[in-house]
Design a protein around this motif. Structure first.
Motif, PDB file in Angstrom:
ATOM      1  N   GLY A 215       0.817  -1.208   0.000  1.00  0.00           N
ATOM      2  CA  GLY A 215       0.000   0.000   0.000  1.00  0.00           C
ATOM      3  C   GLY A 215       0.845   1.250   0.000  1.00  0.00           C
ATOM      4  N   GLU A 216       2.156   1.128   0.232  1.00  0.00           N
ATOM      5  CA  GLU A 216       3.032   2.291   0.289  1.00  0.00           C
ATOM      6  C   GLU A 216       3.565   2.650  -1.100  1.00  0.00           C
ATOM      7  OE1 GLU A 216       5.168   2.057   4.594  1.00  0.00           O
ATOM      8  OE2 GLU A 216       5.704   0.495   3.136  1.00  0.00           O
ATOM      9  N   LYS A 217       3.999   3.885  -1.222  1.00  0.00           N
ATOM     10  CA  LYS A 217       4.535   4.358  -2.487  1.00  0.00           C
ATOM     11  C   LYS A 217       5.877   3.691  -2.799  1.00  0.00           C
ATOM     12  CE  LYS A 217       2.361   8.938  -2.362  1.00  0.00           C
ATOM     13  NZ  LYS A 217       1.647   8.808  -1.087  1.00  0.00           N
ATOM     14  N   THR A 218       6.179   3.596  -4.098  1.00  0.00           N
ATOM     15  CA  THR A 218       7.445   3.027  -4.550  1.00  0.00           C
ATOM     16  C   THR A 218       8.197   4.076  -5.356  1.00  0.00           C
ATOM     17  OG1 THR A 218       6.616   0.763  -4.602  1.00  0.00           O
ATOM     18  CG2 THR A 218       8.533   1.258  -5.964  1.00  0.00           C
ATOM     19  N   ILE A 219       9.422   4.351  -4.935  1.00  0.00           N
ATOM     20  CA  ILE A 219      10.294   5.309  -5.606  1.00  0.00           C
ATOM     21  C   ILE A 219      11.278   4.542  -6.480  1.00  0.00           C
ATOM     22  CG2 ILE A 219      12.027   7.120  -5.277  1.00  0.00           C
ATOM     23  CD1 ILE A 219      10.872   7.435  -2.396  1.00  0.00           C
ATOM     24  N   LEU A 220      11.398   4.936  -7.735  1.00  0.00           N
ATOM     25  CA  LEU A 220      12.366   4.325  -8.640  1.00  0.00           C
ATOM     26  C   LEU A 220      13.475   5.324  -8.944  1.00  0.00           C
ATOM     27  CD1 LEU A 220      13.395   2.159 -10.616  1.00  0.00           C
ATOM     28  CD2 LEU A 220      11.822   3.098 -12.329  1.00  0.00           C
ATOM     29  N   LEU A 221      14.694   4.973  -8.586  1.00  0.00           N
ATOM     30  CA  LEU A 221      15.862   5.769  -8.931  1.00  0.00           C
ATOM     31  C   LEU A 221      16.510   5.126 -10.156  1.00  0.00           C
ATOM     32  CD1 LEU A 221      17.942   8.000  -8.392  1.00  0.00           C
ATOM     33  CD2 LEU A 221      19.077   6.471  -6.765  1.00  0.00           C
ATOM     34  N   ALA A 222      16.460   5.827 -11.294  1.00  0.00           N
ATOM     35  CA  ALA A 222      16.939   5.256 -12.559  1.00  0.00           C
ATOM     36  C   ALA A 222      17.892   6.247 -13.228  1.00  0.00           C
ATOM     37  CB  ALA A 222      15.765   4.926 -13.469  1.00  0.00           C
TER      38      ALA A 222
END
Length: 411
Positions: A215-222
């Motif tokens: 349910g939590e946000k997902t951060i993508l570092l690309a």
């Protein structure tokens, strides 16, 4: 007087010499076989392959798969040559597409340099600049970009010696014509086809449901790679700031980092071990992670446009001091499209933001400020949405017919 050659130049010269040696070896072996048959009263010359696709890495299969599927659909024969031993193309069950692993590096270029083919399609730049030379027995070379951004962000002379370029936006065509004029080059054929891999991602996206790790946000570092990338500029401290948000964090380094920046990456991977809320991602197919994440943090990597324009999601980018001196972009008078568009599709990251990354990320996700910018950028760089593979194969088929007609007239 002692002549000094810096290590970078020395390495480049050494690589070129190896490539020339490999080409010469392959040529002499072919010559020996011809002479051998000739001494027996036979000279057998292999017919030209009608169409060849060359990929220098498996990560470009996303570019070529929709094109190969369209070729298969039309029953057009093609040989797909790859430098990756585990290229997904090698496992595809095609009837009209033959996939071949041709070795990597100089071994692959030695074969390409004496290839016999009517048409060759590739994403690889620097044809006829370094190891990869135009074969006298290949009639027509076609380039297709692997990203939806400036065509001039290649190392200098990257596309000068192709015969045709397949593009997705008029600003790209304008850059090519400017380069040709300033370098006194003959005009290449320019064909606007769109972006086949964008079309395929959008199709997959429309057919699946959005998902998340929890349910939590997902951060993508690309990030991209090189001295101006996020990982090189901000390193471990920046990753820690993302972890401190309490959200899921996924770091997906640029594939080139594993080769060119191995020491830096090894240190970061040793410091940040995977947990249930932190992971490193190096999937060949980036669809799942782009679909699962809620926001992307990047710099000047081309994937930022995949994310913003196909997935229509928010981005935060770190500004970079782009040194164009070794790129084709150095010859372009106007500002690059990439750097004009970035501020309209996402938030620029500053070091002042580091003190409360959670707030910055939450505000960017909730904001509608960049929607209009994403819509405008999509119009400028993604011509003919949904038609990329069809238009690409339409063009290849036209060139194949033209080359065949030309051979008949010669005979």
């Amino acid at each position: 007087m002692i002549l000094y050659i810096d290590p970078g130049t020395g390495s480049m010269l050494f690589t070129i010499l190896i490539g020339l040696f490999g080409t010469a070896t392959y040529f002499l072996r072919n010559l020996f076989m011809k002479l051998k048959f000739s001494s027996r009263g036979k000279v057998e010359v292999e017919d030209k392959i009608p169409l060849v696709i060359f990929s220098d890495h498996k990560r470009y299969w996303n570019v070529f798969e929709p094109i190969c599927d369209e070729l298969e659909k039309r029953k057009i024969s093609c040989v797909y040559m790859t430098e990756s031993e585990d290229d997904p193309a090698l496992d595809k069950k095609y009837e009209f597409i033959e996939a071949r692993f041709i070795g990597s590096g100089n071994k692959a270029y030695a074969k390409l340099n004496v290839l016999r083919a009517k048409v060759l399609l590739s994403t690889t730049p620097s044809l006829d600049v370094f190891q990869w030379k135009r074969s006298k027995d290949v009639d027509f070379y076609v380039h297709i970009p692997h990203a939806s951004s400036d065509i001039s962000i290649y190392k200098m002379f990257g596309i000068d010696y192709y015969d045709a370029i397949l593009l997705s936006g008029e600003y790209q065509g304008n850059q090519i014509r400017e380069l040709e004029k300033k370098r006194n080059l003959p005009e290449k054929e320019i064909e606007y086809v769109g972006i086949p891999y964008f079309d395929e991602m959008k199709k997959r996206l429309d057919e699946c449901s959005p998902s998340a790790f929890s349910g939590e946000k997902t951060i993508l570092l690309a990030p991209s790679w090189g001295p101006n990338s996020i990982l090189n500029r901000f390193g471990a401290d920046f990753i820690q700031k993302l972890i401190d948000t309490g959200y899921n964090v996924v770091v997906r380094p640029h594939p080139q980092s594993y080769t060119s920046e191995k020491e830096m990456l090894d240190k970061l991977m040793a410091k940040f071990h995977e947990t249930d809320k932190f992971s490193w991602n190096r999937d060949n197919d980036n669809f799942d992670i782009l679909n699962k994440s809620d926001i992307m943090l990047s710099d000047f990597s081309g994937v930022i446009f995949d994310y913003a324009l196909v997935y229509d999601k928010p981005v935060i980018y770190a500004p970079a001091e782009f040194d164009s001196s070794t790129y084709d972009a150095a010859w372009i008078d106007d500002d690059l499209w990439t750097f004009k568009v970035l501020p309209t599709i996402g938030k620029e990251l500053s070091e002042e933001d580091f003190s409360d990354m959670k707030k910055v990320i939450d505000e960017c996700i909730a904001s509608t400020e960049y929607q209009a910018g994403r819509d405008k950028a999509r119009e400028e760089t993604w011509m003919y949405p949904g038609e990329g593979a069809k238009r690409t194969v339409d063009y290849l088929e036209k060139v194949l017919n033209r080359e065949s007609d030309s051979e008949v007239k010669k005979d």
